[in-house]
Design a protein around this motif. Sequence first.
Motif, PDB file in Angstrom:
ATOM      1  N   VAL A  74     -60.389 -11.089  44.296  1.00  0.00           N
ATOM      2  CA  VAL A  74     -59.508 -10.013  43.843  1.00  0.00           C
ATOM      3  C   VAL A  74     -58.059 -10.501  43.859  1.00  0.00           C
ATOM      4  O   VAL A  74     -57.607 -11.100  44.845  1.00  0.00           O
ATOM      5  N   SER A  75     -57.344 -10.254  42.758  1.00  0.00           N
ATOM      6  CA  SER A  75     -55.939 -10.649  42.646  1.00  0.00           C
ATOM      7  C   SER A  75     -55.048  -9.447  42.876  1.00  0.00           C
ATOM      8  O   SER A  75     -55.373  -8.319  42.487  1.00  0.00           O
ATOM      9  N   ALA A  76     -53.894  -9.686  43.488  1.00  0.00           N
ATOM     10  CA  ALA A  76     -52.897  -8.643  43.673  1.00  0.00           C
ATOM     11  C   ALA A  76     -51.530  -9.292  43.809  1.00  0.00           C
ATOM     12  O   ALA A  76     -51.415 -10.417  44.328  1.00  0.00           O
ATOM     13  N   PHE A  77     -50.509  -8.604  43.335  1.00  0.00           N
ATOM     14  CA  PHE A  77     -49.143  -9.107  43.472  1.00  0.00           C
ATOM     15  C   PHE A  77     -48.197  -7.919  43.489  1.00  0.00           C
ATOM     16  O   PHE A  77     -48.288  -7.027  42.644  1.00  0.00           O
ATOM     17  N   ASP A  78     -47.287  -7.937  44.447  1.00  0.00           N
ATOM     18  CA  ASP A  78     -46.306  -6.858  44.565  1.00  0.00           C
ATOM     19  C   ASP A  78     -44.933  -7.493  44.748  1.00  0.00           C
ATOM     20  O   ASP A  78     -44.524  -7.837  45.855  1.00  0.00           O
ATOM     21  N   GLY A  79     -44.223  -7.677  43.644  1.00  0.00           N
ATOM     22  CA  GLY A  79     -42.936  -8.342  43.688  1.00  0.00           C
ATOM     23  C   GLY A  79     -41.809  -7.444  43.241  1.00  0.00           C
ATOM     24  O   GLY A  79     -41.982  -6.241  43.014  1.00  0.00           O
ATOM     25  N   GLU A  80     -40.645  -8.032  43.087  1.00  0.00           N
ATOM     26  CA  GLU A  80     -39.473  -7.278  42.640  1.00  0.00           C
ATOM     27  C   GLU A  80     -39.554  -6.948  41.162  1.00  0.00           C
ATOM     28  O   GLU A  80     -39.115  -5.887  40.720  1.00  0.00           O
ATOM     29  N   PHE A  81     -40.149  -7.854  40.376  1.00  0.00           N
ATOM     30  CA  PHE A  81     -40.166  -7.692  38.921  1.00  0.00           C
ATOM     31  C   PHE A  81     -41.555  -7.416  38.356  1.00  0.00           C
ATOM     32  O   PHE A  81     -41.684  -6.801  37.292  1.00  0.00           O
ATOM     33  N   TYR A  82     -42.591  -7.897  39.034  1.00  0.00           N
ATOM     34  CA  TYR A  82     -43.950  -7.772  38.516  1.00  0.00           C
ATOM     35  C   TYR A  82     -44.869  -7.211  39.589  1.00  0.00           C
ATOM     36  O   TYR A  82     -44.738  -7.545  40.773  1.00  0.00           O
ATOM     37  N   THR A  83     -45.804  -6.352  39.140  1.00  0.00           N
ATOM     38  CA  THR A  83     -46.793  -5.769  40.035  1.00  0.00           C
ATOM     39  C   THR A  83     -48.174  -5.903  39.412  1.00  0.00           C
ATOM     40  O   THR A  83     -48.370  -5.566  38.242  1.00  0.00           O
ATOM     41  N   VAL A  84     -49.107  -6.404  40.202  1.00  0.00           N
ATOM     42  CA  VAL A  84     -50.504  -6.464  39.777  1.00  0.00           C
ATOM     43  C   VAL A  84     -51.319  -5.718  40.826  1.00  0.00           C
ATOM     44  O   VAL A  84     -51.460  -6.188  41.961  1.00  0.00           O
ATOM     45  N   PRO A  85     -51.849  -4.539  40.496  1.00  0.00           N
ATOM     46  CA  PRO A  85     -52.722  -3.836  41.450  1.00  0.00           C
ATOM     47  C   PRO A  85     -53.948  -4.689  41.760  1.00  0.00           C
ATOM     48  O   PRO A  85     -54.328  -5.547  40.954  1.00  0.00           O
ATOM     49  N   PRO A  86     -54.585  -4.492  42.897  1.00  0.00           N
ATOM     50  CA  PRO A  86     -55.795  -5.250  43.205  1.00  0.00           C
ATOM     51  C   PRO A  86     -56.798  -5.181  42.053  1.00  0.00           C
ATOM     52  O   PRO A  86     -57.185  -4.090  41.622  1.00  0.00           O
ATOM     53  N   SER A  87     -57.149  -6.332  41.531  1.00  0.00           N
ATOM     54  CA  SER A  87     -57.956  -6.352  40.307  1.00  0.00           C
ATOM     55  C   SER A  87     -58.583  -7.730  40.123  1.00  0.00           C
ATOM     56  O   SER A  87     -58.235  -8.687  40.803  1.00  0.00           O
ATOM     57  N   ARG A  88     -59.481  -7.790  39.157  1.00  0.00           N
ATOM     58  CA  ARG A  88     -60.092  -9.060  38.787  1.00  0.00           C
ATOM     59  C   ARG A  88     -59.818  -9.330  37.314  1.00  0.00           C
ATOM     60  O   ARG A  88     -59.927  -8.429  36.484  1.00  0.00           O
ATOM     61  N   MET A  89     -59.458 -10.554  36.990  1.00  0.00           N
ATOM     62  CA  MET A  89     -59.298 -10.960  35.598  1.00  0.00           C
ATOM     63  C   MET A  89     -60.364 -11.997  35.283  1.00  0.00           C
ATOM     64  O   MET A  89     -60.323 -13.115  35.794  1.00  0.00           O
ATOM     65  N   GLU A  90     -61.331 -11.610  34.504  1.00  0.00           N
ATOM     66  CA  GLU A  90     -62.422 -12.497  34.127  1.00  0.00           C
ATOM     67  C   GLU A  90     -62.455 -12.632  32.597  1.00  0.00           C
ATOM     68  O   GLU A  90     -62.104 -11.689  31.885  1.00  0.00           O
ATOM     69  N   PRO A  91     -62.865 -13.779  32.083  1.00  0.00           N
ATOM     70  CA  PRO A  91     -63.238 -14.978  32.832  1.00  0.00           C
ATOM     71  C   PRO A  91     -62.005 -15.747  33.307  1.00  0.00           C
ATOM     72  O   PRO A  91     -60.950 -15.679  32.669  1.00  0.00           O
ATOM     73  N   ARG A  92     -62.166 -16.424  34.398  1.00  0.00           N
ATOM     74  CA  ARG A  92     -61.071 -17.241  34.912  1.00  0.00           C
ATOM     75  C   ARG A  92     -61.066 -18.593  34.197  1.00  0.00           C
ATOM     76  O   ARG A  92     -62.062 -18.979  33.574  1.00  0.00           O
ATOM     77  N   PRO A  93     -59.960 -19.317  34.276  1.00  0.00           N
ATOM     78  CA  PRO A  93     -59.911 -20.622  33.606  1.00  0.00           C
ATOM     79  C   PRO A  93     -60.987 -21.565  34.104  1.00  0.00           C
ATOM     80  O   PRO A  93     -61.419 -21.485  35.263  1.00  0.00           O
ATOM     81  N   VAL A  94     -61.425 -22.458  33.253  1.00  0.00           N
ATOM     82  CA  VAL A  94     -62.361 -23.502  33.648  1.00  0.00           C
ATOM     83  C   VAL A  94     -61.703 -24.410  34.685  1.00  0.00           C
ATOM     84  O   VAL A  94     -62.327 -24.799  35.671  1.00  0.00           O
ATOM     85  N   GLN A  95     -60.444 -24.753  34.460  1.00  0.00           N
ATOM     86  CA  GLN A  95     -59.729 -25.618  35.392  1.00  0.00           C
ATOM     87  C   GLN A  95     -59.422 -24.847  36.677  1.00  0.00           C
ATOM     88  O   GLN A  95     -58.933 -23.723  36.627  1.00  0.00           O
ATOM     89  N   ARG A  96     -59.724 -25.440  37.793  1.00  0.00           N
ATOM     90  CA  ARG A  96     -59.492 -24.811  39.075  1.00  0.00           C
ATOM     91  C   ARG A  96     -58.472 -25.605  39.864  1.00  0.00           C
ATOM     92  O   ARG A  96     -58.480 -26.843  39.795  1.00  0.00           O
ATOM     93  N   PRO A  97     -57.538 -24.927  40.529  1.00  0.00           N
ATOM     94  CA  PRO A  97     -57.484 -23.483  40.740  1.00  0.00           C
ATOM     95  C   PRO A  97     -56.874 -22.695  39.579  1.00  0.00           C
ATOM     96  O   PRO A  97     -56.751 -21.475  39.656  1.00  0.00           O
ATOM     97  N   GLY A  98     -56.516 -23.377  38.506  1.00  0.00           N
ATOM     98  CA  GLY A  98     -55.976 -22.688  37.343  1.00  0.00           C
ATOM     99  C   GLY A  98     -55.429 -23.702  36.359  1.00  0.00           C
ATOM    100  O   GLY A  98     -55.451 -24.918  36.587  1.00  0.00           O
ATOM    101  N   VAL A  99     -54.927 -23.208  35.233  1.00  0.00           N
ATOM    102  CA  VAL A  99     -54.341 -24.065  34.205  1.00  0.00           C
ATOM    103  C   VAL A  99     -53.056 -24.703  34.747  1.00  0.00           C
ATOM    104  O   VAL A  99     -52.235 -24.014  35.358  1.00  0.00           O
ATOM    105  N   PRO A 100     -52.861 -26.010  34.563  1.00  0.00           N
ATOM    106  CA  PRO A 100     -51.614 -26.637  35.001  1.00  0.00           C
ATOM    107  C   PRO A 100     -50.398 -25.981  34.349  1.00  0.00           C
ATOM    108  O   PRO A 100     -50.412 -25.679  33.150  1.00  0.00           O
ATOM    109  N   ILE A 101     -49.360 -25.768  35.152  1.00  0.00           N
ATOM    110  CA  ILE A 101     -48.133 -25.122  34.680  1.00  0.00           C
ATOM    111  C   ILE A 101     -46.986 -26.129  34.722  1.00  0.00           C
ATOM    112  O   ILE A 101     -46.665 -26.680  35.782  1.00  0.00           O
ATOM    113  N   LEU A 102     -46.398 -26.379  33.569  1.00  0.00           N
ATOM    114  CA  LEU A 102     -45.228 -27.240  33.457  1.00  0.00           C
ATOM    115  C   LEU A 102     -44.026 -26.370  33.132  1.00  0.00           C
ATOM    116  O   LEU A 102     -44.140 -25.436  32.335  1.00  0.00           O
ATOM    117  N   LEU A 103     -42.890 -26.662  33.720  1.00  0.00           N
ATOM    118  CA  LEU A 103     -41.684 -25.890  33.441  1.00  0.00           C
ATOM    119  C   LEU A 103     -40.711 -26.729  32.627  1.00  0.00           C
ATOM    120  O   LEU A 103     -40.547 -27.929  32.874  1.00  0.00           O
TER     121      LEU A 103
END
Length: 302
Positions: free
Chosen positions: A146-175
């Motif tokens: 279950v995913s959840a996030f409670d921040g200043e700008f973004y909120t994600v209630p406890p939830s599941r997002m399926e399907p998850r990426p094949v790559q674990r723990p997630g897609v590589p993030i480049l900035l």
Amino acid sequence: MRVGFGLPVSGSWATPDLLAEVAVEAERLDYDSLWTFQRLLVGEDQAVDPVYRSVLDPLVALTFAAARTSRIRLGVAVVNLPFVSPAVLAKQVSTLDVLSGGRVDLGLGVGWSPVEYAATGAVAERRVARTREYVAVLRALWADGVSAFDGEFYTVPPSRMEPRPVQRPGVPILLGGAVPAAIRRAGEIGDGWVSRSATNLSDISSDVALVQEGAASSGRASPRVVCRGVLKLTDLELDADGRPPLSGTFEQIREGTAWLATQGVTEIFYDLNWDPLITLEPAAARDRALEILHNLAPVGLG
């Protein structure tokens, strides 16, 4: 050094047939990756370079390429995070990762066009804090359980997002980013940094040091340094004195690529979307693009 290629996404060469042909041929020639970039729109009186005037959506273009390839990685450099909800982007990128068999790299930027900020209702203030939360939300949504996030700008209630990426723990993030603090932050909170078209490649070692410093500060090892390679191809050999790394003949460009590897660059992709002879000259675009694709194939650079 991993060597990739920019897909035809800007100007007259951004056609379905040529996009598919470049994707298939790049994979056949053992390029490591294919890349796109984002430009939503251009204001009526906004002065921008020709490369930005007509651009395909980056994730849709990658999905199109994914359907025609099986091994080559698929990267976007970059999606501008203020313009889209992190939950929406997490779903899009996760879906592409599933459909491509785990081949996606996600580049994120903060954007620069006031027209795009206005059109998307984006907020320019406190972009650094928003970026940190945005990356945290993506990783939370891609995590197991279950995913959840409670921040200043973004909120994600406890939830599941399926399907998850094949790559674990997630897609590589480049900035992305151009100022020292942003480059350092790419190593600190991301999996690495992707340079922009205007980056001074002759002095890229100083940028690499910042990425590595940021990674070390958060205990991350071996951050990726991905270079957008804007080429200045010439028929005649250029003098070595003062020559930018990716300028000159094919041989000189290959030498420049090898030199960038010694400066700490881990990956490069040759991006012809900045070549006016390709993006503005439809009659010559295909032949010139395929000539460059073949002559710079990563033989001996892997």
